[in-house]
Design a protein around this motif. Sequence first.
Motif, PDB file in Angstrom:
ATOM      1  N   VAL A  59     -30.173 -26.017  -7.772  1.00 22.20           N
ATOM      2  CA  VAL A  59     -29.717 -24.746  -7.374  1.00 22.20           C
ATOM      3  C   VAL A  59     -30.840 -24.172  -6.275  1.00 22.20           C
ATOM      4  O   VAL A  59     -31.999 -23.908  -6.640  1.00 22.20           O
ATOM      5  CB  VAL A  59     -29.589 -23.880  -8.585  1.00 22.20           C
ATOM      6  CG1 VAL A  59     -29.136 -22.541  -8.310  1.00 22.20           C
ATOM      7  CG2 VAL A  59     -29.057 -24.770  -9.595  1.00 22.20           C
ATOM      8  N   PHE A  96     -30.709 -30.280 -14.369  1.00 18.75           N
ATOM      9  CA  PHE A  96     -30.588 -29.207 -13.457  1.00 18.75           C
ATOM     10  C   PHE A  96     -31.998 -28.805 -13.167  1.00 18.75           C
ATOM     11  O   PHE A  96     -33.198 -28.968 -13.916  1.00 18.75           O
ATOM     12  CB  PHE A  96     -29.990 -27.928 -14.288  1.00 18.75           C
ATOM     13  CG  PHE A  96     -28.503 -28.138 -14.604  1.00 18.75           C
ATOM     14  CD1 PHE A  96     -27.693 -27.689 -13.846  1.00 18.75           C
ATOM     15  CD2 PHE A  96     -28.342 -28.760 -15.654  1.00 18.75           C
ATOM     16  CE1 PHE A  96     -26.264 -27.865 -14.060  1.00 18.75           C
ATOM     17  CE2 PHE A  96     -27.007 -29.134 -16.150  1.00 18.75           C
ATOM     18  CZ  PHE A  96     -25.861 -28.673 -15.511  1.00 18.75           C
ATOM     19  N   LEU A 144     -27.495 -19.974 -11.410  1.00 16.54           N
ATOM     20  CA  LEU A 144     -25.929 -20.633 -11.515  1.00 16.54           C
ATOM     21  C   LEU A 144     -25.531 -20.113 -12.748  1.00 16.54           C
ATOM     22  O   LEU A 144     -26.178 -20.188 -13.746  1.00 16.54           O
ATOM     23  CB  LEU A 144     -26.288 -22.126 -11.761  1.00 16.54           C
ATOM     24  CG  LEU A 144     -25.032 -23.025 -12.201  1.00 16.54           C
ATOM     25  CD1 LEU A 144     -23.906 -22.991 -11.218  1.00 16.54           C
ATOM     26  CD2 LEU A 144     -25.437 -24.593 -12.577  1.00 16.54           C
ATOM     27  N   ASN A 201     -24.534 -18.901  -7.623  1.00 14.97           N
ATOM     28  CA  ASN A 201     -23.390 -19.866  -7.659  1.00 14.97           C
ATOM     29  C   ASN A 201     -22.681 -19.711  -8.971  1.00 14.97           C
ATOM     30  O   ASN A 201     -23.320 -19.186 -10.070  1.00 14.97           O
ATOM     31  CB  ASN A 201     -23.873 -21.143  -7.532  1.00 14.97           C
ATOM     32  CG  ASN A 201     -24.889 -21.757  -6.657  1.00 14.97           C
ATOM     33  OD1 ASN A 201     -24.234 -22.272  -5.595  1.00 14.97           O
ATOM     34  ND2 ASN A 201     -26.216 -21.488  -6.621  1.00 14.97           N
ATOM     35  N   ALA A 237     -34.136 -23.679 -12.448  1.00 15.07           N
ATOM     36  CA  ALA A 237     -33.017 -22.795 -12.084  1.00 15.07           C
ATOM     37  C   ALA A 237     -32.899 -21.895 -13.305  1.00 15.07           C
ATOM     38  O   ALA A 237     -33.222 -21.766 -14.326  1.00 15.07           O
ATOM     39  CB  ALA A 237     -31.809 -23.753 -12.008  1.00 15.07           C
ATOM     40  N   GLN A 243     -26.538 -30.121  -4.177  1.00 16.82           N
ATOM     41  CA  GLN A 243     -27.582 -29.005  -3.812  1.00 16.82           C
ATOM     42  C   GLN A 243     -26.563 -27.894  -3.815  1.00 16.82           C
ATOM     43  O   GLN A 243     -25.789 -27.630  -3.040  1.00 16.82           O
ATOM     44  CB  GLN A 243     -28.321 -29.425  -2.531  1.00 16.82           C
ATOM     45  CG  GLN A 243     -29.150 -30.190  -2.673  1.00 16.82           C
ATOM     46  CD  GLN A 243     -30.167 -30.595  -1.541  1.00 16.82           C
ATOM     47  OE1 GLN A 243     -29.588 -30.119  -0.361  1.00 16.82           O
ATOM     48  NE2 GLN A 243     -31.424 -31.157  -1.800  1.00 16.82           N
ATOM     49  N   LEU A 244     -26.606 -26.740  -4.584  1.00 16.60           N
ATOM     50  CA  LEU A 244     -25.638 -25.661  -4.783  1.00 16.60           C
ATOM     51  C   LEU A 244     -26.361 -24.590  -3.898  1.00 16.60           C
ATOM     52  O   LEU A 244     -27.480 -23.924  -4.309  1.00 16.60           O
ATOM     53  CB  LEU A 244     -25.376 -25.352  -6.064  1.00 16.60           C
ATOM     54  CG  LEU A 244     -24.820 -26.380  -7.081  1.00 16.60           C
ATOM     55  CD1 LEU A 244     -24.485 -25.710  -8.492  1.00 16.60           C
ATOM     56  CD2 LEU A 244     -23.762 -27.098  -6.642  1.00 16.60           C
ATOM     57  N   ASP A 245     -25.565 -24.131  -2.980  1.00 13.39           N
ATOM     58  CA  ASP A 245     -26.177 -23.135  -1.813  1.00 13.39           C
ATOM     59  C   ASP A 245     -24.924 -22.223  -1.928  1.00 13.39           C
ATOM     60  O   ASP A 245     -24.626 -22.074  -0.669  1.00 13.39           O
ATOM     61  CB  ASP A 245     -26.647 -23.837  -0.605  1.00 13.39           C
ATOM     62  CG  ASP A 245     -27.182 -22.779   0.123  1.00 13.39           C
ATOM     63  OD1 ASP A 245     -27.759 -21.501  -0.347  1.00 13.39           O
ATOM     64  OD2 ASP A 245     -27.824 -23.126   1.233  1.00 13.39           O
TER      65      ASP A 245
END
Length: 422
Positions: free
Chosen positions: A107, A135, A141, A113, A162, A81-83
Amino acid sequence: MKRKIITAFMLASSVIIASAGCSAQAPAGSDSSAAQDPYANKMVLSGSTDQKITTGGTYALSGSLSDAKLVIDTDQEVNLQLDGVTINNSKGPAIQVDNAKQVTVTVSEGAKNELSDGGSDEINAAFFSNDTLIFEGKGELRINGNNEHGVESDDDIIINGADIIINAVNDALHATDNITVNGGNINVESSEEGIESKNDIIINGGSVTVNSSDDSLNATNDITINAGEVYANASKGDAIDSNGTIHINGGNTIAVGADMPEASIDCDGNNLIITGGTIIGAAGSTSMPTADSSTQPSVILSGASEGEKISISDESGELMSFTASRSFSTLIFSSPDITQGETLTVKVADKERETVAVGAMVVSQGGSTGMGGKGGFGGNPGKGGGNRPLLPDGTKPPSPDGEPPAGEIPAGAPTEGTTAEP
């Protein structure tokens, strides 16, 4: 159903197409709104030392790495989990999946990110995986493939959501197996070959914009477009290129290729089957749709010169128009609004150039056709010749439900209902 004339914008031109108002839906099972798991393992990235994940599970990532990478090595599934993650590795990939059952990248909504690679590492992508990559999410991103590729998988790449923005020296997305787009917004700002699969490319929804020097979409076996918005712009190659077959069943597609012998749509003498969707292709040539397998009429025409507006209308009104910012010699147009037996009127620079009697599934009345597509066609044979053509700058078509495509309108773009200056 009453037509709606919609205007969409991209680059320096506009395209106006008629939309039947059908809505494109992502297939069941796609997830572009996955919420962050509150029970995820929290992992704050920092410093210049490689970080490793060796156990499956969900990891909520934040922070940054400089001249280091995140390595995944496990036989289980991993969800990243990209935060607010920034990884800039001048010595190799930003994220490297040595082993995993599969890796899902979520995302987080509102998060920005960025992943960047560099150097001359034998792993030549900013995000590399030996296994399937998925994704999803609603955040942004950005991926910078400074070594070679943006994202590379030795398995599948699946995009459910995303906003993914890619600049790459070579391929933006590169997969040994399939590349499937179910949703989200993919924007390839620069690349050599945009999206390349050694197997199939399948687009079921979402928005895909590819700017490339060589082929924008390239597959070894098949390219299928079922729904969504596709804008492919190749400055030196084919816009859509399959070494096997091409199937277009829905959505809105604009394919802008380079001059001869490059094409807007090229399938190397194999079947190009059109059963739905709106297709506008402008380049030096095009493959011929397969008449005995297609169910939606197509017309192939000669092009227009820089600065000229070209439009196609039937008795009910205008179906499509755009102003060419550069010259092109071959136009292919297919739409659910074209009916066999009717007559189309083609205008260039607001003057009638020709009429086209749609007496067959495929009518070729100018331009240059390659070997793509088996089966007969109506009209006159394609004619090449003329000056060496340049590509036009097309625009991204509107969404099938009549809403403009996602993303900001470029500065200085005209308002709805107008045509951009060349």
